[in-house]
Design a protein around this motif. Structure first.
Motif, mmCIF file in Angstrom:
data_model
loop_
_atom_site.group_PDB
_atom_site.id
_atom_site.type_symbol
_atom_site.label_atom_id
_atom_site.label_comp_id
_atom_site.label_asym_id
_atom_site.label_seq_id
_atom_site.Cartn_x
_atom_site.Cartn_y
_atom_site.Cartn_z
ATOM 1 N N HIS A 20 0.848 -1.194 0.000
ATOM 2 C CA HIS A 20 0.000 0.000 0.000
ATOM 3 C C HIS A 20 0.884 1.245 0.000
ATOM 4 O O HIS A 20 1.096 1.861 1.040
ATOM 5 N N PRO A 21 1.430 1.640 -1.153
ATOM 6 C CA PRO A 21 2.315 2.792 -1.181
ATOM 7 C C PRO A 21 1.607 4.079 -0.795
ATOM 8 O O PRO A 21 2.223 4.999 -0.313
ATOM 9 N N ASN A 22 0.300 4.153 -0.990
ATOM 10 C CA ASN A 22 -0.486 5.310 -0.564
ATOM 11 C C ASN A 22 -1.623 4.843 0.323
ATOM 12 O O ASN A 22 -2.522 4.151 -0.142
ATOM 13 N N ILE A 23 -1.569 5.199 1.591
ATOM 14 C CA ILE A 23 -2.664 4.848 2.495
ATOM 15 C C ILE A 23 -3.591 6.052 2.542
ATOM 16 O O ILE A 23 -3.361 6.995 3.291
ATOM 17 N N ILE A 24 -4.586 6.034 1.695
ATOM 18 C CA ILE A 24 -5.502 7.170 1.603
ATOM 19 C C ILE A 24 -6.880 6.721 2.052
ATOM 20 O O ILE A 24 -7.522 5.898 1.400
ATOM 21 N N LEU A 25 -7.317 7.237 3.177
ATOM 22 C CA LEU A 25 -8.620 6.880 3.726
ATOM 23 C C LEU A 25 -9.656 7.925 3.327
ATOM 24 O O LEU A 25 -9.387 9.129 3.381
ATOM 25 N N THR A 26 -10.826 7.473 2.938
ATOM 26 C CA THR A 26 -11.913 8.402 2.646
ATOM 27 C C THR A 26 -12.428 8.999 3.950
ATOM 28 O O THR A 26 -12.124 8.509 5.043
ATOM 29 N N ASN A 27 -13.206 10.067 3.857
ATOM 30 C CA ASN A 27 -13.782 10.671 5.060
ATOM 31 C C ASN A 27 -14.637 9.662 5.817
ATOM 32 O O ASN A 27 -14.616 9.610 7.056
ATOM 33 N N ARG A 28 -15.392 8.850 5.089
ATOM 34 C CA ARG A 28 -16.240 7.848 5.735
ATOM 35 C C ARG A 28 -15.400 6.801 6.455
ATOM 36 O O ARG A 28 -15.720 6.396 7.582
ATOM 37 N N GLU A 29 -14.311 6.373 5.828
ATOM 38 C CA GLU A 29 -13.429 5.392 6.470
ATOM 39 C C GLU A 29 -12.798 5.963 7.727
ATOM 40 O O GLU A 29 -12.647 5.262 8.740
ATOM 41 N N GLN A 30 -12.434 7.247 7.681
ATOM 42 C CA GLN A 30 -11.881 7.882 8.873
ATOM 43 C C GLN A 30 -12.934 7.957 9.979
ATOM 44 O O GLN A 30 -12.632 7.724 11.155
ATOM 45 N N GLN A 31 -14.176 8.265 9.604
ATOM 46 C CA GLN A 31 -15.251 8.320 10.599
ATOM 47 C C GLN A 31 -15.442 6.961 11.274
ATOM 48 O O GLN A 31 -15.591 6.878 12.502
ATOM 49 N N ILE A 32 -15.428 5.905 10.474
ATOM 50 C CA ILE A 32 -15.628 4.564 11.021
ATOM 51 C C ILE A 32 -14.456 4.167 11.910
ATOM 52 O O ILE A 32 -14.649 3.567 12.977
ATOM 53 N N LEU A 33 -13.239 4.532 11.520
ATOM 54 C CA LEU A 33 -12.078 4.250 12.364
ATOM 55 C C LEU A 33 -12.180 4.983 13.692
ATOM 56 O O LEU A 33 -11.845 4.444 14.749
ATOM 57 N N GLN A 34 -12.655 6.232 13.639
ATOM 58 C CA GLN A 34 -12.829 7.003 14.878
ATOM 59 C C GLN A 34 -13.833 6.316 15.798
ATOM 60 O O GLN A 34 -13.629 6.228 17.014
ATOM 61 N N LYS A 35 -14.919 5.813 15.233
ATOM 62 C CA LYS A 35 -15.917 5.095 16.029
ATOM 63 C C LYS A 35 -15.324 3.794 16.577
ATOM 64 O O LYS A 35 -15.599 3.408 17.718
ATOM 65 N N LEU A 36 -14.527 3.145 15.763
ATOM 66 C CA LEU A 36 -13.896 1.891 16.175
ATOM 67 C C LEU A 36 -13.004 2.112 17.395
ATOM 68 O O LEU A 36 -12.924 1.261 18.292
ATOM 69 N N MET A 37 -12.363 3.259 17.451
ATOM 70 C CA MET A 37 -11.467 3.570 18.557
ATOM 71 C C MET A 37 -12.203 3.711 19.886
ATOM 72 O O MET A 37 -11.599 3.599 20.956
ATOM 73 N N THR A 38 -13.501 3.976 19.826
ATOM 74 C CA THR A 38 -14.290 4.112 21.054
ATOM 75 C C THR A 38 -14.789 2.758 21.551
ATOM 76 O O THR A 38 -15.424 2.685 22.600
ATOM 77 N N GLY A 39 -14.521 1.692 20.778
ATOM 78 C CA GLY A 39 -14.982 0.360 21.164
ATOM 79 C C GLY A 39 -16.364 0.022 20.656
ATOM 80 O O GLY A 39 -16.960 -0.983 21.063
ATOM 81 N N ALA A 40 -16.896 0.840 19.755
ATOM 82 C CA ALA A 40 -18.252 0.616 19.242
ATOM 83 C C ALA A 40 -18.315 -0.646 18.389
ATOM 84 O O ALA A 40 -17.364 -0.986 17.679
ATOM 85 N N SER A 41 -19.437 -1.334 18.454
ATOM 86 C CA SER A 41 -19.665 -2.508 17.622
ATOM 87 C C SER A 41 -20.063 -2.070 16.221
ATOM 88 O O SER A 41 -20.355 -0.888 15.982
ATOM 89 N N ASN A 42 -20.096 -3.017 15.287
ATOM 90 C CA ASN A 42 -20.506 -2.681 13.924
ATOM 91 C C ASN A 42 -21.916 -2.096 13.897
ATOM 92 O O ASN A 42 -22.196 -1.150 13.168
ATOM 93 N N MET A 43 -22.813 -2.676 14.698
ATOM 94 C CA MET A 43 -24.189 -2.177 14.737
ATOM 95 C C MET A 43 -24.238 -0.767 15.303
ATOM 96 O O MET A 43 -24.972 0.092 14.794
ATOM 97 N N GLU A 44 -23.466 -0.507 16.356
ATOM 98 C CA GLU A 44 -23.440 0.830 16.956
ATOM 99 C C GLU A 44 -22.860 1.854 15.975
ATOM 100 O O GLU A 44 -23.349 2.991 15.898
ATOM 101 N N ILE A 45 -21.825 1.451 15.238
ATOM 102 C CA ILE A 45 -21.256 2.350 14.224
ATOM 103 C C ILE A 45 -22.292 2.637 13.146
ATOM 104 O O ILE A 45 -22.469 3.784 12.715
ATOM 105 N N ALA A 46 -22.976 1.595 12.709
ATOM 106 C CA ALA A 46 -23.996 1.750 11.669
ATOM 107 C C ALA A 46 -25.100 2.709 12.114
ATOM 108 O O ALA A 46 -25.509 3.598 11.365
ATOM 109 N N ASP A 47 -25.563 2.547 13.346
ATOM 110 C CA ASP A 47 -26.637 3.404 13.860
ATOM 111 C C ASP A 47 -26.190 4.867 13.954
ATOM 112 O O ASP A 47 -26.942 5.784 13.602
#
Length: 217
Positions: A147-174
């Motif tokens: 992966h010579p360029n690690i470019i995350l979309t805004n949505r991917e960054q949002q999901i990563l931020q939610k992931l850092m809080t310990g949220a489940s997939n369902m909680e992130i989706a909601d």
């Protein structure tokens, strides 16, 4: 005669930052422009510029668009990373593929000035430790970085931020008004881009390069 690049310091807009910039300009005998947000420069970002990127500032402003502005641009300029963590490895260089130099938080001003002068003269300024890690990475990938360029979309960054809080997939989706299937698809793409195998590794990467999770609105 070598063309002199315009130097731009990406950092916060306060007296301390402007004082630091003025000190650099005096010691380098080159003008330096302070910029806090890419909108202040777009669409003028180009290869005739050298960006000094304050990573501590970006850690506190994870969604301000600097990474995309400096890596997705077809005329992407060279960058110098400032205030890198002591734990920085090849992942940080792959995240910023146009890096000409990297300086750690503990580096004294004298070392910063010495390195910047070398970079402005056309040289690289990277520690042997980082170069060794990067070489090992390329060898493991048979000479081609996965992966010579690690470019995350805004949505991917949002999901990563939610992931850092310990949220489940369902909680992130909601919280983002998405389907759970869509979240899983985004996570699959994120894991692939970051070359990680699970949520824990993704969170570790995010804490290092995206900073603390955003506060819930």
């Amino acid at each position: 005669m070598q063309h002199e690049k315009r130097i731009i310091l990406v950092t916060e807009n306060n007296l301390q930052a402007h004082s630091f910039s003025a000190t650099l300009a005096e010691l380098l005998q080159r003008p330096i422009q302070n910029v806090a947000h890419p909108n202040e420069l777009l669409p003028e970002i180009n290869r005739d510029q050298l960006f000094l990127v304050d990573l501590d500032y970006l850690r506190n402003q994870p969604a301000n668009g600097w990474h995309a502005a400096l890596t997705c641009n077809k005329h992407a300029p060279e960058t110098v990373l400032l205030n890198a963590p002591n734990t920085a490895d090849q992942g940080l260089l792959l995240l910023w593929p146009h890096t000409r130099g990297l300086f750690y938080r503990h580096d004294p001003l004298e070392r910063l000035i010495e390195g910047l002068r070398k970079i402005l003269a056309g040289e690289l300024w990277l520690s042997r430790h980082l170069l060794s890690h990067l070489l090992s990475h390329y060898r493991q990938e048979k000479g081609v970085p996965q992966h010579p360029n690690i470019i995350l979309t805004n949505r991917e960054q949002q999901i990563l931020q939610k992931l850092m809080t310990g949220a489940s997939n369902m909680e992130i989706a909601d919280s983002l008004f998405l389907s759970e299937h869509t979240v899983k698809t985004h996570l699959y793409n994120v894991f692939k881009k970051l070359n990680v195998k699970n949520r824990t590794q993704a969170v570790t990467w995010a804490k290092e390069y995206l900073g603390a999770p955003l506060e819930s609105e």
